[in-house]
Design a protein around this motif. Structure first.
Motif, PDB file in Angstrom:
ATOM      1  N   GLU A   1      -4.296   2.551 -34.120  1.00 27.95           N
ATOM      2  CA  GLU A   1      -4.534   2.455 -32.669  1.00 27.95           C
ATOM      3  C   GLU A   1      -3.260   2.810 -31.909  1.00 27.95           C
ATOM      4  OE1 GLU A   1      -5.959  -0.966 -29.674  1.00 27.95           O
ATOM      5  OE2 GLU A   1      -6.788  -1.059 -31.712  1.00 27.95           O
ATOM      6  N   HIS A   2      -2.106   2.332 -32.450  1.00 23.55           N
ATOM      7  CA  HIS A   2      -0.819   2.651 -31.831  1.00 23.55           C
ATOM      8  C   HIS A   2      -0.161   3.756 -32.663  1.00 23.55           C
ATOM      9  CE1 HIS A   2       2.415   1.753 -29.042  1.00 23.55           C
ATOM     10  NE2 HIS A   2       3.229   2.023 -30.044  1.00 23.55           N
ATOM     11  N   ALA A   3      -0.108   4.972 -32.081  1.00 28.09           N
ATOM     12  CA  ALA A   3       0.405   6.136 -32.825  1.00 28.09           C
ATOM     13  C   ALA A   3       1.862   5.943 -33.226  1.00 28.09           C
ATOM     14  CB  ALA A   3       0.287   7.368 -31.934  1.00 28.09           C
ATOM     15  N   LEU A   4       2.244   6.486 -34.388  1.00 20.26           N
ATOM     16  CA  LEU A   4       3.676   6.516 -34.733  1.00 20.26           C
ATOM     17  C   LEU A   4       4.390   7.408 -33.714  1.00 20.26           C
ATOM     18  CD1 LEU A   4       3.707   6.960 -38.627  1.00 20.26           C
ATOM     19  CD2 LEU A   4       3.802   4.858 -37.292  1.00 20.26           C
ATOM     20  N   ALA A   5       3.793   8.539 -33.431  1.00 14.52           N
ATOM     21  CA  ALA A   5       4.269   9.424 -32.354  1.00 14.52           C
ATOM     22  C   ALA A   5       3.016  10.156 -31.878  1.00 14.52           C
ATOM     23  CB  ALA A   5       5.307  10.399 -32.869  1.00 14.52           C
ATOM     24  N   ASP A   6       2.648   9.939 -30.627  1.00 10.95           N
ATOM     25  CA  ASP A   6       1.401  10.550 -30.161  1.00 10.95           C
ATOM     26  C   ASP A   6       1.626  12.012 -29.753  1.00 10.95           C
ATOM     27  OD1 ASP A   6       2.276  10.589 -27.486  1.00 10.95           O
ATOM     28  OD2 ASP A   6       1.224   8.740 -26.965  1.00 10.95           O
ATOM     29  N   VAL A   7       0.533  12.679 -29.428  1.00 11.54           N
ATOM     30  CA  VAL A   7       0.582  14.112 -29.109  1.00 11.54           C
ATOM     31  C   VAL A   7       1.557  14.365 -27.952  1.00 11.54           C
ATOM     32  CG1 VAL A   7      -0.802  15.999 -28.128  1.00 11.54           C
ATOM     33  CG2 VAL A   7      -1.708  14.604 -30.024  1.00 11.54           C
ATOM     34  N   ASN A   8       1.536  13.522 -26.932  1.00 12.16           N
ATOM     35  CA  ASN A   8       2.419  13.735 -25.776  1.00 12.16           C
ATOM     36  C   ASN A   8       3.888  13.646 -26.170  1.00 12.16           C
ATOM     37  OD1 ASN A   8       0.359  14.063 -23.864  1.00 12.16           O
ATOM     38  ND2 ASN A   8       0.102  11.849 -23.688  1.00 12.16           N
ATOM     39  N   LEU A   9       4.234  12.605 -26.952  1.00 12.93           N
ATOM     40  CA  LEU A   9       5.640  12.410 -27.349  1.00 12.93           C
ATOM     41  C   LEU A   9       6.099  13.564 -28.245  1.00 12.93           C
ATOM     42  CD1 LEU A   9       7.948  10.294 -26.998  1.00 12.93           C
ATOM     43  CD2 LEU A   9       7.275   9.369 -29.217  1.00 12.93           C
ATOM     44  N   GLN A  10       5.240  13.982 -29.176  1.00  7.31           N
ATOM     45  CA  GLN A  10       5.629  15.034 -30.093  1.00  7.31           C
ATOM     46  C   GLN A  10       5.702  16.380 -29.385  1.00  7.31           C
ATOM     47  OE1 GLN A  10       6.365  13.536 -33.051  1.00  7.31           O
ATOM     48  NE2 GLN A  10       7.556  15.403 -33.331  1.00  7.31           N
ATOM     49  N   GLN A  11       4.818  16.576 -28.411  1.00  4.99           N
ATOM     50  CA  GLN A  11       4.848  17.858 -27.704  1.00  4.99           C
ATOM     51  C   GLN A  11       6.120  17.992 -26.867  1.00  4.99           C
ATOM     52  OE1 GLN A  11       1.506  19.018 -25.182  1.00  4.99           O
ATOM     53  NE2 GLN A  11       1.810  21.127 -25.852  1.00  4.99           N
ATOM     54  N   LYS A  12       6.655  16.844 -26.416  1.00  7.21           N
ATOM     55  CA  LYS A  12       7.953  16.884 -25.713  1.00  7.21           C
ATOM     56  C   LYS A  12       8.985  17.583 -26.611  1.00  7.21           C
ATOM     57  CE  LYS A  12      10.447  13.277 -26.334  1.00  7.21           C
ATOM     58  NZ  LYS A  12      11.720  13.178 -27.019  1.00  7.21           N
ATOM     59  N   ASP A  13       9.011  17.241 -27.894  1.00  2.74           N
ATOM     60  CA  ASP A  13       9.989  17.842 -28.814  1.00  2.74           C
ATOM     61  C   ASP A  13       9.679  19.316 -29.063  1.00  2.74           C
ATOM     62  OD1 ASP A  13      10.746  15.258 -28.818  1.00  2.74           O
ATOM     63  OD2 ASP A  13      10.524  14.909 -30.955  1.00  2.74           O
ATOM     64  N   MET A  14       8.376  19.649 -29.132  1.00  2.00           N
ATOM     65  CA  MET A  14       8.012  21.055 -29.339  1.00  2.00           C
ATOM     66  C   MET A  14       8.504  21.899 -28.165  1.00  2.00           C
ATOM     67  SD  MET A  14       4.261  20.998 -30.982  1.00  2.00           S
ATOM     68  CE  MET A  14       3.971  20.230 -32.565  1.00  2.00           C
ATOM     69  N   MET A  15       8.349  21.355 -26.956  1.00  2.00           N
ATOM     70  CA  MET A  15       8.804  22.100 -25.774  1.00  2.00           C
ATOM     71  C   MET A  15      10.330  22.275 -25.806  1.00  2.00           C
ATOM     72  SD  MET A  15       5.928  22.702 -24.506  1.00  2.00           S
ATOM     73  CE  MET A  15       6.406  23.601 -23.055  1.00  2.00           C
ATOM     74  N   LEU A  16      11.041  21.241 -26.289  1.00  4.67           N
ATOM     75  CA  LEU A  16      12.505  21.341 -26.398  1.00  4.67           C
ATOM     76  C   LEU A  16      12.887  22.422 -27.417  1.00  4.67           C
ATOM     77  CD1 LEU A  16      13.539  17.545 -26.363  1.00  4.67           C
ATOM     78  CD2 LEU A  16      13.893  19.215 -24.534  1.00  4.67           C
ATOM     79  N   VAL A  17      12.132  22.493 -28.517  1.00  6.42           N
ATOM     80  CA  VAL A  17      12.402  23.515 -29.543  1.00  6.42           C
ATOM     81  C   VAL A  17      12.165  24.908 -28.956  1.00  6.42           C
ATOM     82  CG1 VAL A  17      11.540  24.502 -31.703  1.00  6.42           C
ATOM     83  CG2 VAL A  17      11.932  22.032 -31.544  1.00  6.42           C
ATOM     84  N   LEU A  18      11.053  25.085 -28.256  1.00  7.44           N
ATOM     85  CA  LEU A  18      10.744  26.401 -27.672  1.00  7.44           C
ATOM     86  C   LEU A  18      11.844  26.806 -26.684  1.00  7.44           C
ATOM     87  CD1 LEU A  18       6.876  26.138 -27.018  1.00  7.44           C
ATOM     88  CD2 LEU A  18       8.066  27.075 -29.007  1.00  7.44           C
ATOM     89  N   GLU A  19      12.328  25.833 -25.912  1.00  8.19           N
ATOM     90  CA  GLU A  19      13.365  26.121 -24.918  1.00  8.19           C
ATOM     91  C   GLU A  19      14.697  26.470 -25.606  1.00  8.19           C
ATOM     92  OE1 GLU A  19      13.334  26.927 -22.002  1.00  8.19           O
ATOM     93  OE2 GLU A  19      15.339  26.527 -21.202  1.00  8.19           O
ATOM     94  N   GLN A  20      15.021  25.762 -26.692  1.00  7.57           N
ATOM     95  CA  GLN A  20      16.250  26.092 -27.429  1.00  7.57           C
ATOM     96  C   GLN A  20      16.155  27.505 -27.994  1.00  7.57           C
ATOM     97  OE1 GLN A  20      18.425  23.730 -26.251  1.00  7.57           O
ATOM     98  NE2 GLN A  20      19.443  24.193 -28.159  1.00  7.57           N
ATOM     99  N   GLY A  21      14.956  27.836 -28.535  1.00  8.24           N
ATOM    100  CA  GLY A  21      14.746  29.180 -29.085  1.00  8.24           C
ATOM    101  C   GLY A  21      14.973  30.242 -28.008  1.00  8.24           C
ATOM    102  N   ARG A  22      14.444  29.955 -26.806  1.00  6.83           N
ATOM    103  CA  ARG A  22      14.597  30.911 -25.701  1.00  6.83           C
ATOM    104  C   ARG A  22      16.064  31.051 -25.295  1.00  6.83           C
ATOM    105  NH1 ARG A  22      15.561  31.450 -20.647  1.00  6.83           N
ATOM    106  NH2 ARG A  22      16.057  29.248 -20.400  1.00  6.83           N
ATOM    107  N   LYS A  23      16.732  29.885 -25.114  1.00  6.67           N
ATOM    108  CA  LYS A  23      18.126  29.913 -24.654  1.00  6.67           C
ATOM    109  C   LYS A  23      19.031  30.631 -25.645  1.00  6.67           C
ATOM    110  CE  LYS A  23      18.513  25.371 -22.510  1.00  6.67           C
ATOM    111  NZ  LYS A  23      19.168  24.079 -22.667  1.00  6.67           N
ATOM    112  N   LEU A  24      18.800  30.393 -26.946  1.00  5.04           N
ATOM    113  CA  LEU A  24      19.710  30.929 -27.961  1.00  5.04           C
ATOM    114  C   LEU A  24      19.288  32.306 -28.470  1.00  5.04           C
ATOM    115  CD1 LEU A  24      20.193  27.646 -30.027  1.00  5.04           C
ATOM    116  CD2 LEU A  24      21.863  28.707 -28.505  1.00  5.04           C
ATOM    117  N   GLY A  25      18.066  32.738 -28.104  1.00  6.28           N
ATOM    118  CA  GLY A  25      17.565  33.996 -28.648  1.00  6.28           C
ATOM    119  C   GLY A  25      17.303  33.868 -30.138  1.00  6.28           C
ATOM    120  N   SER A  26      16.742  32.713 -30.526  1.00  9.29           N
ATOM    121  CA  SER A  26      16.420  32.483 -31.944  1.00  9.29           C
ATOM    122  C   SER A  26      14.912  32.256 -32.036  1.00  9.29           C
ATOM    123  CB  SER A  26      17.199  31.252 -32.436  1.00  9.29           C
ATOM    124  OG  SER A  26      17.014  31.051 -33.804  1.00  9.29           O
TER     125      SER A  26
END
Ligand code: NAP
Length: 294
Positions: free
Chosen positions: A229-254
């Motif tokens: 019932e209580h997620a270890l990490a729910d979709v919203n929390l995990q997607q926050k990290d995915m967005m950070l990864v996408l942004e790092q990829g964009r900033k660094l050209g990786s």
């Protein structure tokens, strides 16, 4: 040691329990005080603000949702920076953008204080088992002084490099973790579509060389009636990290094409109203795309 913990959500509460068990004097603060009740009963002290907490602690930790929350508790009115004493250390363990972390560290430096980025790899489960790993960025001498406290939280504490480097490394780790968990859902749905019973498929996957620790404790959630019932990490929390990864990829050209694909599955989870479930629920999206009856 006197340790202060700012943020008593899922991870903060788990960290406090480990620190108390190791014999530290722990003071806590959380925006919503009600979440502290159980910890106060277990022996944690309470401070009325992050600044008051910092004034009473040799080591101050924070673990809150995102960079805006870190800025609030670290630099806001009655923030950690206004209470921390010289010679004491502040470590932020939240998963945030490395540049945001460096900006907070720079504000502490201007005040003559030390802030380290110290994100934690692990879930509430690995934390409880003492298997979490903590990475640290910033002043090496400060890391060496706080290392014993970190080793009371998790099994590994590693120095990664200058300020922000540990926050950056944590995103690289989460990229792999997120892709693994989403690929697991994809693989199980494929096995099921070919006629393999889901329980048999999960067991076979977890017995295989493709199994990773994250799948060991999270994979079984997709079995009938096992989604917590209580997620270890729910979709919203995990997607926050995915967005950070996408942004790092964009900033660094990786390029991060696999992270981008995994992120699309998080969009689909949200579209189906599954955003409060643990993110392993992506398996459910694959099932629906594959034409399974619900
Ligand atoms: N869950 C995991 O498996 C996991 C693993 C490793 C790292 N992390 C990272 O650890 C951090 C915390 O995760 P969690 O799972 O503990 O989340 P959580 O249970 O949702 O807790 C979030 C915490 O942040 C506080 N907070 C949010 N906004 C705030 C603000 N503006 N000012 C003050 N406090 C604020 C919340 O206070 P209230 O109680 O008042 O809302 C709560 O204490 C995140 O960065 C996450 O990515 C999570």
């Amino acid at each position: 040691m006197n340790v202060g913990m700012v943020g008593l959500g899922t991870m903060g509460a788990g960290i406090v329990k480990r620190l108390l068990a190791a014999g530290h004097e722990v003071t806590g603060w959380n925006r919503t005080k009600a979440k502290a009740s159980e910890l106060i009963r277990a022996g944690m002290g309470w401070a009325d603000s992050p600044a008051e907490l910092a004034g009473a602690s040799e080591v101050v930790l924070s673990i809150v949702t995102d960079a805006a929350a870190v800025r609030d508790v670290a630099l806001g009115p009655e923030g950690i920076v206004s209470g921390l004493r010289s010679g004491c250390h502040y470590l932020d363990m939240s998963t945030i953008d490395p540049d945001e972390s460096r900006a907070v560290a720079a504000a502490f430096k201007r005040a003559g204080l030390t802030m380290l980025d110290a994100p934690l790899s692990g879930s509430p489960v690995t934390l409880e088992q003492g298997k979490a790993s903590i990475m640290v960025g910033g002043d090496l001498g400060a890391f060496e002084r706080v290392e014993p406290v970190l080793l009371d939280i998790g099994a590994k504490a590693s120095y990664i490099g200058a300020s922000g480097m540990a926050a950056h490394m944590k995103l690289a780790i989460n990229l792999v973790l997120m892709v693994e968990v989403i690929a697991f859902g994809e693989g199980i749905a494929l096995a099921e579509k070919g006629g393999v019973d889901r329980e048999v498929a999960v067991e076979a996957m977890l017995n295989s060389v493709a199994a990773a620790p994250v799948l060991g404790y999270r994979g079984p959630f997709i079995l009938e009636g096992r989604m917590p019932e209580h997620a270890l990490a729910d979709v919203n929390l995990q997607q926050k990290d995915m967005m950070l990864v996408l942004e790092q990829g964009r900033k660094l050209g990786s390029p991060v094409p696999l992270a981008a694909a995994a992120n699309e599955m998080m969009n689909a989870c949200r579209g189906l109203g599954l955003d409060r479930r643990d993110f392993v629920t992506a398996h459910e999206v694959y099932r629906r795309l594959g034409g399974f009856e619900r």
